[in-house]
Design an enzyme around this catalytic site. Structure first.
Site, PDB file in Angstrom:
ATOM      1  N   ASP A 125       0.828  -1.198   0.000  1.00 29.91           N
ATOM      2  CA  ASP A 125       0.000   0.000   0.000  1.00 29.91           C
ATOM      3  C   ASP A 125       0.872   1.262   0.000  1.00 29.91           C
ATOM      4  OD1 ASP A 125      -1.843   2.063   0.706  1.00 29.91           O
ATOM      5  OD2 ASP A 125      -3.119   0.582   1.711  1.00 29.91           O
ATOM      6  N   ASP A 147      -7.892   2.453  -9.348  1.00 28.66           N
ATOM      7  CA  ASP A 147      -9.146   1.714  -9.200  1.00 28.66           C
ATOM      8  C   ASP A 147     -10.280   2.724  -9.092  1.00 28.66           C
ATOM      9  OD1 ASP A 147     -11.335   0.148  -8.319  1.00 28.66           O
ATOM     10  OD2 ASP A 147      -9.959  -1.310  -7.438  1.00 28.66           O
ATOM     11  N   LYS A 151     -19.087   2.404  -7.529  1.00 32.89           N
ATOM     12  CA  LYS A 151     -20.293   2.550  -6.721  1.00 32.89           C
ATOM     13  C   LYS A 151     -20.146   3.728  -5.759  1.00 32.89           C
ATOM     14  CE  LYS A 151     -21.482  -2.370  -6.901  1.00 32.89           C
ATOM     15  NZ  LYS A 151     -21.746  -3.602  -6.115  1.00 32.89           N
ATOM     16  N   ASP A 183     -10.028   7.325 -16.917  1.00 32.15           N
ATOM     17  CA  ASP A 183     -11.043   7.318 -17.973  1.00 32.15           C
ATOM     18  C   ASP A 183     -12.454   7.381 -17.380  1.00 32.15           C
ATOM     19  OD1 ASP A 183     -10.191   4.572 -17.108  1.00 32.15           O
ATOM     20  OD2 ASP A 183     -11.986   4.012 -18.216  1.00 32.15           O
ATOM     21  N   ARG A 217      -1.678  -0.466 -20.618  1.00 37.24           N
ATOM     22  CA  ARG A 217      -2.673  -1.492 -20.942  1.00 37.24           C
ATOM     23  C   ARG A 217      -4.062  -1.093 -20.448  1.00 37.24           C
ATOM     24  NH1 ARG A 217      -2.517  -5.619 -16.450  1.00 37.24           N
ATOM     25  NH2 ARG A 217      -2.884  -7.196 -18.021  1.00 37.24           N
ATOM     26  N   TYR A 218      -4.127  -0.358 -19.331  1.00 39.18           N
ATOM     27  CA  TYR A 218      -5.420   0.079 -18.814  1.00 39.18           C
ATOM     28  C   TYR A 218      -6.027   1.150 -19.717  1.00 39.18           C
ATOM     29  CZ  TYR A 218      -4.053  -2.515 -14.695  1.00 39.18           C
ATOM     30  OH  TYR A 218      -3.662  -3.518 -13.842  1.00 39.18           O
ATOM     31  N   GLU A 219      -5.191   2.022 -20.245  1.00 34.20           N
ATOM     32  CA  GLU A 219      -5.704   3.026 -21.173  1.00 34.20           C
ATOM     33  C   GLU A 219      -6.184   2.376 -22.463  1.00 34.20           C
ATOM     34  OE1 GLU A 219      -4.252   7.160 -21.650  1.00 34.20           O
ATOM     35  OE2 GLU A 219      -3.351   6.341 -23.481  1.00 34.20           O
TER      36      GLU A 219
END
Length: 238
Positions: A125, A147, A151, A183, A217-219
């Protein structure tokens, strides 16, 4: 600097909940090798609770062996951005934090392939790091595709909350840059609302990435799924 902009060093921070995964699918043999062979050498000493139960402030020089500027990447994912920055700026040191062990293994493989040596890897962390870094010790920080916790009841788990931002402000040098990429429109909203309250000035925000950016990779997943990336830059007050 006001009390709302800076969180004083706390040698005994409270124990906190951790939300998210520590490990995903089974690691490949090569990834297990990276963890067993490379992580120990790259891991900074004195950051974990086990190594530093009294949470004493560490000497930043101990991380890279000299007084070079230190950049912090919070949640480096698969490590593309961190390795790219290390290769682009060999004169600085990059400390990356990531509790997801699969991501740590991916990063270690990229470090081997790129041959960069100005990196330090904390497999945990980022709050552990901010607990023990002294004031004004970080010259730049990155939060790349964190992340989203979509919600509404989970928004307090996002990094862009006072629990994370005040300690980040404490360890960052006056004038240091804090970059955020996401995003998720609501994450942008919360970022623009919360980060200035912690002691940062907004420098720029919009759809254009930084000149030294590398798409992760997340983009690429976001683009495939029709979500537009957004890039925000802040500067630490002071």
């Amino acid at each position: 600097m006001t009390d709302t902009q800076k969180s004083p060093f706390d040698p005994n921070p409270p124990r906190r909940n951790f939300y998210g995964r520590r490990q995903g699918k089974t690691l490949r043999r090569s990834q297990k090798g990276y963890l067993s062979e490379d992580l120990g050498e790259l891991r900074p000493k004195g950051i974990s609770i086990e190594e530093n139960p009294e949470r004493r402030a560490i000497d930043p020089v101990s991380i890279f062996g000299d007084d070079r500027p230190i950049w912090l990447e919070v949640g480096f994912g698969g490590g593309e951005h961190m390795v790219h920055m290390a290769a682009t700026y060999p004169e600085i040191g990059i400390l990356g934090c990531e509790p997801f062990i699969n991501g740590v293994a991916m990063l270690l493989g990229k470090i081997r392939a790129a041959g960069v040596s100005n990196v330090s890897v904390y497999p945990g962390d980022a709050r552990d790091v901010m607990d023990v870094m002294p004031d004004n010790s970080i010259s730049r920080a990155f939060l790349m595709y964190p992340d989203p916790w979509p919600k509404a009841r989970h928004h307090r788990r996002r990094f862009v909350t006072p629990e994370h931002l005040l300690p980040l402000a404490r360890v960052m040098r006056p004038g240091a840059e804090f970059r955020v990429a996401t995003d998720i429109p609501d994450y942008v909203r919360q970022t623009l609302e919360e980060v200035p309250l912690a002691g940062f000035d907004l420098v720029r925000e919009g759809p254009e990435p930084w000149e030294d950016w590398i798409s992760t990779r997340y983009e690429q997943k976001a683009l495939r799924e029709g979500r537009a990336p957004h890039y925000v830059t802040f500067r630490r007050q002071g």
